[in-house]
Design a protein around this motif. Sequence first.
Motif, PDB file in Angstrom:
ATOM      1  N   LEU A 118       0.843  -1.188   0.000  1.00 46.88           N
ATOM      2  CA  LEU A 118       0.000   0.000   0.000  1.00 46.88           C
ATOM      3  C   LEU A 118       0.880   1.240   0.000  1.00 46.88           C
ATOM      4  N   SER A 119       0.516   2.202  -0.800  1.00 45.52           N
ATOM      5  CA  SER A 119       1.209   3.492  -0.805  1.00 45.52           C
ATOM      6  C   SER A 119       0.374   4.463   0.016  1.00 45.52           C
ATOM      7  N   VAL A 120       0.861   4.800   1.208  1.00 47.06           N
ATOM      8  CA  VAL A 120       0.089   5.590   2.170  1.00 47.06           C
ATOM      9  C   VAL A 120       0.773   6.934   2.376  1.00 47.06           C
ATOM     10  N   PRO A 121       0.115   8.044   2.074  1.00 48.05           N
ATOM     11  CA  PRO A 121       0.715   9.368   2.274  1.00 48.05           C
ATOM     12  C   PRO A 121       1.208   9.559   3.704  1.00 48.05           C
ATOM     13  N   ASP A 122       2.367  10.156   3.849  1.00 39.48           N
ATOM     14  CA  ASP A 122       3.002  10.449   5.137  1.00 39.48           C
ATOM     15  C   ASP A 122       3.465   9.188   5.878  1.00 39.48           C
ATOM     16  N   VAL A 123       3.295   8.027   5.257  1.00 33.97           N
ATOM     17  CA  VAL A 123       3.771   6.778   5.847  1.00 33.97           C
ATOM     18  C   VAL A 123       4.761   6.100   4.909  1.00 33.97           C
ATOM     19  N   GLY A 124       4.399   6.045   3.621  1.00 28.22           N
ATOM     20  CA  GLY A 124       5.245   5.417   2.626  1.00 28.22           C
ATOM     21  C   GLY A 124       4.636   4.134   2.101  1.00 28.22           C
ATOM     22  N   GLU A 125       5.466   3.296   1.503  1.00 27.15           N
ATOM     23  CA  GLU A 125       4.999   2.016   0.994  1.00 27.15           C
ATOM     24  C   GLU A 125       5.051   0.981   2.112  1.00 27.15           C
ATOM     25  N   VAL A 126       3.930   0.312   2.314  1.00 24.33           N
ATOM     26  CA  VAL A 126       3.774  -0.600   3.440  1.00 24.33           C
ATOM     27  C   VAL A 126       3.355  -1.968   2.920  1.00 24.33           C
ATOM     28  N   THR A 127       4.099  -3.004   3.281  1.00 22.68           N
ATOM     29  CA  THR A 127       3.733  -4.369   2.924  1.00 22.68           C
ATOM     30  C   THR A 127       2.716  -4.891   3.934  1.00 22.68           C
ATOM     31  N   VAL A 128       1.578  -5.389   3.422  1.00 25.37           N
ATOM     32  CA  VAL A 128       0.478  -5.828   4.279  1.00 25.37           C
ATOM     33  C   VAL A 128      -0.103  -7.140   3.763  1.00 25.37           C
ATOM     34  N   THR A 129      -0.800  -7.826   4.643  1.00 25.93           N
ATOM     35  CA  THR A 129      -1.701  -8.906   4.249  1.00 25.93           C
ATOM     36  C   THR A 129      -3.116  -8.411   4.477  1.00 25.93           C
ATOM     37  N   LEU A 130      -3.914  -8.413   3.428  1.00 20.39           N
ATOM     38  CA  LEU A 130      -5.324  -8.031   3.505  1.00 20.39           C
ATOM     39  C   LEU A 130      -6.139  -9.309   3.511  1.00 20.39           C
TER      40      LEU A 130
END
Length: 390
Positions: A198-210
Amino acid sequence: MNSAQRQVGIPAVYMRGGSSKGVFFLSEDLPTDPLARDAVLLRVIGSPDPYEKQLDGMGGATSSTSKIVVVGKSRRPGCDVEYWFGQVAIDRPLVDWSGNCGNLTSAVGPFAIRKGLVDAPRDGVAVVTLWQANVQKRIVAHVPMRDGEVQELGDFELDGVTFPAAEIRLEYLDLGADDNVRDAGAAMFPTGNTTDVLSVPDVGEVTVTLINAGNPAVFIAAETLGLSGAESPEDLNKDAALLARFEAIRAHGAVAMGLAESVEYASLKRQHTPKIAFFGRPASYMSSSGKPVRAEDIDLLARIVSMGKLHHAMTGTGAVAIAAAAAIPGTVVNKILGDVKTSIRFGHPSGTLAVGAYTQQTAEGWSVSKAVMSRSARRLMEGSVLIPQP
């Protein structure tokens, strides 16, 4: 306000289920109009409360104690009762019906038996099949009986609950996509992937399991946000900036899962689901009760954020989703474990919890035929709740 306005009583039972508690109603005792029903339930709990104390209602000013369950007899073949779960926001006029509460699920069977909705043996175990109306899934509750009454007291200990009680075993069946995510892709993984970025503003790219098992959830590794996974609610809940980052990731996950039309909608109107949880490798720490948790006794560390705060223990549906993720290769949880596990024990802020899941892969994707865990439940008060006459 009319000074002659009176209060009205509504039959209800105040119950603890797992590490949560809430007010239980028969569906026939509430308004049929959804708006009128929600207005009544908000007043019962004491929301919205700008002071965030819920002093003028039955809520306990935490996500674990601001809950409603509505139960009725089921007409669905193979199910005894059906129930709706409502997560009541504390500071705004919102009853979120988007997901289930795995903790309060343990109290639905006992409530239904006491209200005469199902037959139960005089002694032994009553097997009650529940239809969870929020997520459209079956759950089987094994409720102990003695002398014609639900056995509430016993020696089963659940970390996060002070006193022991009788064990209630829950089996979550055929987990996968609910009606809310049916258009979002694969059953258990709405994007079709075991991990996404996920590309999240003010956080960056985040690897997740949805993942969608029990409730929709967003799983991340603790190290993604510079955490260990052993954090306490007291420490993390004081960090407003960190909680805002969690919420941003959760809201973007909701959009990616097809659960919300925008991140703004997810934050304002869909606070209950998806949950967001983070995980770390085993480490020793002190639980909130002062009991030590040893690294060698757990498979991983797990923490879950509920309604914008770190949960004091673990949500029941979160535990189910963790069990499912542990048993499926390639998920964030599986990568931390380093192996596929059908049963695990994880450490949470109040202690540890054991869960298990039976998964299978078909041409349509991954599914969970059954996830199992134990909880307990007890009546705290029964009679009527009082609210000002609408």
